[in-house]
Design a protein around this motif. Sequence first.
Motif, PDB file in Angstrom:
ATOM      1  N   THR A 125       4.723  -7.522  -9.265  1.00  0.00           N
ATOM      2  CA  THR A 125       5.663  -7.215  -8.190  1.00  0.00           C
ATOM      3  C   THR A 125       6.867  -6.445  -8.707  1.00  0.00           C
ATOM      4  O   THR A 125       7.460  -6.793  -9.728  1.00  0.00           O
ATOM      5  N   LEU A 175       1.157   2.192 -14.423  1.00  0.00           N
ATOM      6  CA  LEU A 175       2.011   2.478 -13.271  1.00  0.00           C
ATOM      7  C   LEU A 175       3.024   3.580 -13.553  1.00  0.00           C
ATOM      8  O   LEU A 175       3.155   4.529 -12.780  1.00  0.00           O
ATOM      9  N   LYS A 229      -0.098  -1.045   3.086  1.00  0.00           N
ATOM     10  CA  LYS A 229      -1.130  -1.412   2.121  1.00  0.00           C
ATOM     11  C   LYS A 229      -2.087  -0.236   1.923  1.00  0.00           C
ATOM     12  O   LYS A 229      -2.727   0.207   2.874  1.00  0.00           O
ATOM     13  N   TRP A 282      -4.425  -1.290  -5.808  1.00  0.00           N
ATOM     14  CA  TRP A 282      -3.958  -1.252  -4.423  1.00  0.00           C
ATOM     15  C   TRP A 282      -2.570  -1.856  -4.369  1.00  0.00           C
ATOM     16  O   TRP A 282      -2.217  -2.720  -5.169  1.00  0.00           O
ATOM     17  N   LEU A 283      -1.776  -1.299  -3.487  1.00  0.00           N
ATOM     18  CA  LEU A 283      -0.379  -1.719  -3.406  1.00  0.00           C
ATOM     19  C   LEU A 283      -0.070  -2.279  -2.031  1.00  0.00           C
ATOM     20  O   LEU A 283      -0.670  -1.886  -1.023  1.00  0.00           O
ATOM     21  N   GLU A 325       3.329  -2.696  -0.150  1.00  0.00           N
ATOM     22  CA  GLU A 325       4.776  -2.518  -0.016  1.00  0.00           C
ATOM     23  C   GLU A 325       5.243  -3.302   1.205  1.00  0.00           C
ATOM     24  O   GLU A 325       4.836  -3.020   2.328  1.00  0.00           O
TER      25      GLU A 325
END
Length: 401
Positions: free
Chosen positions: A16, A102, A309, A338-339, A341
Motif C-alpha cells: 500500500t 513499481l 481498479k 493490479w492496483l 486506488e
Amino acid sequence: MNNGSRPILKQIGPYTYRMRYLPKENIIQHPDYTVSYMLPNVARFEPDMSVGSENDTFTCINLAVVAASAMYQNSYVQILLNTWIKSSKSFMLQTRSVKEILWGYEDPFLKKVLFPVERTVGVFYPYNGTSDGLYRVFNGKDDISKTAIIQSYKNKSTLSIWDGQCDMVNGTDGASFPPFVKKDQILRFFSSDICRSIYGIFDSEQIVKEIPLYRFTVPRAAFASPLETPENSCFCTETVLSKNCTASGALDISACKEGKPVYITLPHFLFASEDVSENVEGLSANKDEHETFLDIEPTTGFTLRFAKKLQINLLVKPAPKIDALSKLTKSYIFPVLWLNETAIIDDEKAAMFRSKVISPIKLLNLLQVVLIIVGCMMFLAFIVSYCICRSNTLSNKGVYM
C-alpha cells in the motif's frame, strides 16, 4: 511457469502506498469561466497497511526484455537484442523487489544496448515529483450543467491516440461532477492512467459517514468488444490478440506509452473474454472485489468515495531470434500487477460536509414538507369556509322567498 504452455500466477500483496490525492497545484482562474490546474504525483509507502516490506522480492515478467522484443520485430534488430540479452544474462522472467518493479531499476540488458536509451524501467517510473495535466475545466458560473467538465487536457480537447469519438476528452476528472446528479444519468470521466475517457452507470444507494450517496460503477460494456458495443470499435487498434476485434476486456494503450506493449484490463481479467484470459492460470475474477466505482453526493456532485481498479499487463510475443522467447508459440498478455486506488472523505471533512450541506438540505426538505402541509391545511380551510358561506347564503335566500 508450469511445464505446459500457460504460466501459473499467484497474487501477492497488498503493498500500500499513499498516492496523489493531494490539493491541486498551479490553480488559475480564467475569464472564460474555466479554471486550470495540475495534479501532483506523490507516493509514500505505508508499511502498516501492507503484507510486507517494499523490499520483498518476487519472480515476475522481465519488463525490458519482453517490451523490447515486442516493439522491435525486425529480424536483424532481434539478433542484436538477443546478443545484449544473453550477455546481460537476462531471461523472460526475473526476480525483483516490489520497490524496483513499481518505481524503477537500472536494467542490465538495457545497459548493454549501444544506442542511447533510458536505462531505468519500472511500471510507474517516473512518478514521484511529476504532475498530471494541465487540466482546464469549466467552473459552472455561466452554465451550472458544465461544472467540472474538462475543456482541455494538456491544452487539447483530444488525445491524438485513438480514432473518432474515442479520442475525445469527455466528462470530468472524476473528483466531482455537475450538481443534481440523477440515477438515470451516464457519468463520464477522463482517466489519464488508461489514456481514455470512460463512464459509470448507477448501481445502488450508499451511506458513507451518514452522508447519502449514489454509487456509479464502470459497466462491462465499457471494455466490451465492438460486436457487443459498436462505439468501442475505435479502441480496437490491433487484430491478432483481439481476434479481429471480437475479444473483450483488454485495452491496448501502447500508443500513449511510447510504443511499449502495455495492455489495461480489469483485475483478474474481470469481464474479459476467454480469448484474453485463457493463456494464464491462477486468476479468479470477482465483480464485488474487482470493479471500479464512484460514490457521489447527488446534490453537489462531489465524489466522496471511490475505488479505481485496474490491471497492468505486458504483451508477450514470440521471437524466434531471441533465445529467451524462442519457445513461445503465440502472443498473449501477461499480468504484471493490479492496483486498487481508493479514497474516502475523512472524518473532519465529512462532519463539515454534513453541517454545511446535508443539514441545510434536510432543513429545506423539512421546510418544504411543512409548507406543503400548511398549504394543504389553508386550502382545506378555504374549502370548508367556502362551503359554510355558500350554505348560509342558500339558507338566507330560503328565508326571504
